[in-house]
Design an enzyme around this catalytic site. Structure first.
Site: not given
Ligand SMILES: *Cc1c(COP(=O)(O)O)cnc(C)c1O
Length: 364
Positions: A35, A128
């Site tokens: 993302k 969250r």
């Molecule tokens: C963005 C996201 C990740 C990845 O997070 P990083 O800290 O960039 O590794 C993993 N799980 C969820 C649910 C996310 O929204």
């Protein structure tokens, strides 16, 4: 074309290889999270290779663009009711925490003649998404198991996002034992017990990852070579994988204090300025519409970012050894927030670059 974001495929690929080795050596599947760079398909394709077990993104739009890549796709953000048809169509596994949404997924899957895999989120305290009480999780599992076109693929948790809670043997141990309890109680196998994001790497490398966690979802660890519980650089990775290059459009000496009565700036804030005398200032053609200026670092360490409005960023170049002129290019390393914003801006030109591995960059 400028501003230009250079995406170093060789260095990213190297990071993917390193992280995949770390995961494999601990029997953990690697989910590559795309993302932060809007899952640019060419980038995903070039860096994922055969080292990645799943691709994951929080936006269906991004996943939709990855259909040509033959790796299972995970939707990280719990779906909106308004996007259910696309979720079923383009996503293999979605994260969920609301039965109302899961019923809709079931209905839509029936229509599309599919079985959609879901993962139930459990909240271990970061606050969250996810079920918070164990009995809520169990009753959701019971409901899900009744649905014909939904397969319960696993459970997952998210940490170090809202609440900044660090993954531990204790909280992830609870996730693993919940998975076991579900398997035993309902006589099923959960393929997917997902123990968090890049903040779980430290635990993994310290051999403290509880048994039963089967995968990690890695975004920042892959793209910037950094674990996110403590912000430590991961050995044998590159941090300078993305570089922003901007063009100078004005160089002038000006006072550091604005002149006249101070009202609001372009964003409605009342700013405070420090008097540093006359400064040599450069304006580069990039602004807050393109990038979070807190998320970039000038490669010339004598440059100071003074601020930005929508389309102009002002730099203090008074102390620079190099004498900047109009038309010169200024380079910045890009941090997570800078990457997220600049990839989203259509005004930033993205370019894939490849490097010979002549020199290993140290951490910034
Ligand atoms: C963005 C996201 C990740 C990845 O997070 P990083 O800290 O960039 O590794 C993993 N799980 C969820 C649910 C996310 O929204």
């Amino acid at each position: 074309m400028y501003p230009r974001l250079e995406i170093n495929i060789s260095k990213l690929k190297h990071n993917v290889d390193t992280l995949s080795q770390i995961c494999k050596s601990h029997n953990i599947d690697m989910i590559m999270v795309t993302k932060s760079y809007c899952a640019i398909p060419e980038v995903v394709e070039k860096i994922s290779g055969d080292k990645v077990d799943y691709l994951a993104d929080s936006r269906v739009e991004n996943i939709k663009n990855l259909q040509n890549i033959n790796i299972p796709k995970v939707l990280l953000r719990i779906p909106m009711l308004s996007e259910i048809a696309d979720v079923v169509k383009y996503v293999d596994v979605s994260f969920n925490s609301e039965l109302k949404t899961i019923y809709k997924l079931n209905e839509e899957s029936k229509k599309q003649n599919k079985v959609h895999k879901i993962v139930l989120m459990f909240d271990l305290g970061d606050l969250r998404e996810g079920y918070f009480k164990e009995e809520e999780l169990f009753s959701a599992v019971e409901e899900v198991l009744k649905l014909e076109n939904i397969k319960l693929f696993g459970i997952a948790t998210n940490l170090t996002c809202y609440g900044a809670i660090i993954p531990s043997e204790k909280n992830l141990g609870r996730l693993a034992s919940l998975a076991k309890a579900i398997e035993n109680k309902y006589n099923i196998t959960l393929e997917f017990v997902s123990g968090g994001n890049s903040s779980s790497i430290d635990l993994l490398q310290n051999l403290k990852m509880p048994k039963g966690i089967t995968n990690l979802r890695l975004g920042e660890a892959v793209i910037l070579g950094r674990e996110t519980a403590y912000g430590k650089v991961i050995e044998n990775t590159y941090q300078d994988t993305f570089k922003m290059i901007c063009e100078v459009v004005e160089i002038k000496e000006k006072p550091s204090l604005p002149i006249g009565e101070i009202g609001m700036d372009a964003f409605g804030n009342v700013p405070k300025y420090e008097d540093k005398g006359i400064l040599k200032r450069a304006i580069v053609a990039i602004g807050k519409q393109d990038i979070d200026i807190e998320g970039i670092v000038p490669i010339d360490s004598d440059i100071e970012i003074l601020g930005a409005s929508s389309d102009h960023m002002i730099l203090n170049v008074s102390d620079c050894k190099q004498s900047y002129e109009v038309g010169d290019k200024v380079e910045f390393l890009v941090e997570y927030g800078g990457l997220l914003t600049s990839c989203t801006s259509k005004y930033v030109h993205k370019e894939l670059v490849y490097s010979e591995f002549t020199q290993k960059q140290e951490a910034y």
